[in-house]
Motif scaffolding. Sequence first.
Motif, short mmCIF file in Angstrom:
data_model
loop_
_atom_site.label_atom_id
_atom_site.label_comp_id
_atom_site.label_asym_id
_atom_site.label_seq_id
_atom_site.Cartn_x
_atom_site.Cartn_y
_atom_site.Cartn_z
N GLN A 1 0.80 -1.22 0.00
CA GLN A 1 0.00 0.00 0.00
C GLN A 1 0.84 1.27 0.00
OE1 GLN A 1 -2.55 -1.95 3.19
NE2 GLN A 1 -4.00 -0.52 2.29
N TRP B 1 -4.25 3.08 11.87
CA TRP B 1 -4.15 2.86 10.43
C TRP B 1 -4.66 4.11 9.74
CZ3 TRP B 1 -1.95 -0.78 7.42
CH2 TRP B 1 -2.16 -0.62 6.04
N PHE C 1 -6.95 7.47 4.91
CA PHE C 1 -6.88 7.03 6.29
C PHE C 1 -5.75 7.72 7.07
CE2 PHE C 1 -9.11 3.19 4.73
CZ PHE C 1 -9.94 2.90 5.80
N ASN D 1 -1.73 -11.01 8.30
CA ASN D 1 -2.68 -9.93 8.57
C ASN D 1 -4.12 -10.36 8.30
OD1 ASN D 1 -3.31 -7.03 9.05
ND2 ASN D 1 -4.11 -7.20 6.98
N GLU D 2 -5.00 -10.15 9.25
CA GLU D 2 -6.45 -10.35 9.07
C GLU D 2 -6.75 -11.68 8.40
OE1 GLU D 2 -7.67 -6.72 7.08
OE2 GLU D 2 -7.82 -5.69 8.98
N TYR E 1 -12.28 -1.52 12.98
CA TYR E 1 -12.61 -0.22 12.38
C TYR E 1 -14.04 0.24 12.68
CZ TYR E 1 -8.36 -0.48 9.61
OH TYR E 1 -7.05 -0.55 9.23
N HIS F 1 0.72 -9.62 4.26
CA HIS F 1 -0.35 -8.62 4.32
C HIS F 1 -1.08 -8.62 2.97
CE1 HIS F 1 -1.89 -4.81 6.38
NE2 HIS F 1 -2.56 -4.87 5.23
N PHE F 2 -1.97 -9.57 2.80
CA PHE F 2 -2.89 -9.68 1.65
C PHE F 2 -2.26 -10.08 0.32
CE2 PHE F 2 -6.26 -6.42 3.38
CZ PHE F 2 -6.59 -7.32 4.37
N GLU G 1 -5.61 2.06 -1.18
CA GLU G 1 -6.61 1.32 -0.42
C GLU G 1 -7.25 0.22 -1.31
OE1 GLU G 1 -7.27 0.79 2.58
OE2 GLU G 1 -9.35 0.14 2.65
N TRP G 2 -6.44 -0.71 -1.70
CA TRP G 2 -6.86 -1.92 -2.40
C TRP G 2 -7.83 -1.66 -3.55
CZ3 TRP G 2 -3.05 -4.77 -1.24
CH2 TRP G 2 -2.51 -4.78 0.02
N TRP H 1 -18.06 2.66 6.12
CA TRP H 1 -18.26 1.85 7.32
C TRP H 1 -18.94 2.64 8.44
CZ3 TRP H 1 -12.46 0.16 7.05
CH2 TRP H 1 -12.29 -0.71 5.97
N GLU I 1 -4.52 -2.34 14.10
CA GLU I 1 -5.08 -1.36 13.16
C GLU I 1 -6.38 -0.82 13.72
OE1 GLU I 1 -5.73 -2.63 9.07
OE2 GLU I 1 -3.82 -3.71 9.08
O1 IFM Z 1 -6.08 -0.82 4.23
C1 IFM Z 1 -6.56 -1.89 4.96
C2 IFM Z 1 -5.43 -2.75 5.49
O2 IFM Z 1 -4.60 -3.20 4.47
C3 IFM Z 1 -5.98 -3.95 6.20
N1 IFM Z 1 -6.99 -3.59 7.16
C4 IFM Z 1 -8.01 -2.66 6.79
C5 IFM Z 1 -7.38 -1.43 6.13
C6 IFM Z 1 -8.47 -0.44 5.74
O3 IFM Z 1 -9.33 -1.01 4.82
#
Ligand code: IFM
Length: 398
Positions: A20, A350, A366, A154-155, A267, A110-111, A357-358, A292, A317
């Motif tokens: 990112q 974050w 952010f 991550n997540e 979040y 991370h993704f 942002e993906w 959100w 985050e």
């Molecule tokens: O930007 C993302 C991050 O990569 C992973 N958690 C949520 C963030 C906000 O969408």
Amino acid sequence: MRRLRVPSDFIIGAATSAYQVEGNNVNADWWHYEGERLPRSGAACDFWNRYRDDIALAASLGLKALRISIAWDRVMPSEGKFDDEAMDRYVDMVKEIRGHGMEPIVTLHHFVNPMWFTSKGGWVKGENVKYFLDFAKYVSDSLGGRVKYWLTINEVNLYVILAYLLGVFPPFVMNMEYMWRALVNLLRANDSAYEVVKREGNQVGLIVHISPAKPASRFSLIDWGLAMGMNYVLNRFIANALAKGKLPDWLGGGEVGRLDYIGLNYYAVAKVKFNPLTMGELVANKQNQRGWVIDPKGLRWAIRLIRRVRKPIMITENGIATDDDEARIKYIRDHLAIAIKEGAIGYLYWSLLDNYEWEIGYSARFGIIECDPATLTRRPRASAYFLGSVASSGELTY
Ligand code: IFM
């Protein structure tokens, strides 16, 4: 206004992820699909070249920690090949973070995956986990004892939903069975990576994303049903598996959940509404460029759910995408107060910078530091000074 003392060992900082912010991660699966199914990331924040200045800026604000991730696609650009030069740059990043008196917090996944890994079937194939472990070992050997706080994935719970159930992230699969398979493989990858990275004195964690789901209408049974379903798939399944330390029999059983601490990303709450065309959708909130629904109480719910795992919790985050920086300051105040009161060990906002942002590109801001996507100029926002002053003074008014 009330005052809260920040415990002296509570870590306050900001988070980033390689893809990112770095720019030009050309060997990543995500990069492969850009332009076609995903917005272009281009140079992102050019952190790859500007990290020294960014780290110095973060430290000058008073932050005590910076979370970065190591791009697997950079250090292993092709199968079995390591790029020592790329790894050296990460070693330098960590040295810079430490050199500025901050705690480096390092995420391994991370993704994003190298494209060669995704071409081999990615996370749905159990036999592919070994590639991630080669990467984890190489990174761990290279960074040695310089990193205390590691995060493997991550997540883990949200990533599989986005990539294998909703088809929003590469490899764009929409298949419930694949989602569970990928989750099992990622949880196994976490356990093995734990063994690889673990050394005396370090802390190895895994990140979950919790978003409490609520019915959009209290009077709609179908909204209630959808919210319950979402709570199970996103929140409760992972909390239960990690709390029990094993997978349910219908997923093959076996131990999972090796971790010293748990990273919690929170979040917002998800307000779920029935839609006859799509089945379910989330109610959008205009206060947040991501749509959100902000609700600090949801963080308390998330911490209490994850507390079942009986490990220290770090908020890895928490953030809001907005141009209204006053709203960001309020958001930080409200959530940080809850994190401290609920006994978390740290809070990472974050994100450090506005970044890629993906699937929505550069349209969500952010950052506590503004980063102009055209000129890449950095400008700390008032929220950056606010967070930095809480970190350095050890006092939060809220
Ligand atoms: O930007 C993302 C991050 O990569 C992973 N958690 C949520 C963030 C906000 O969408």
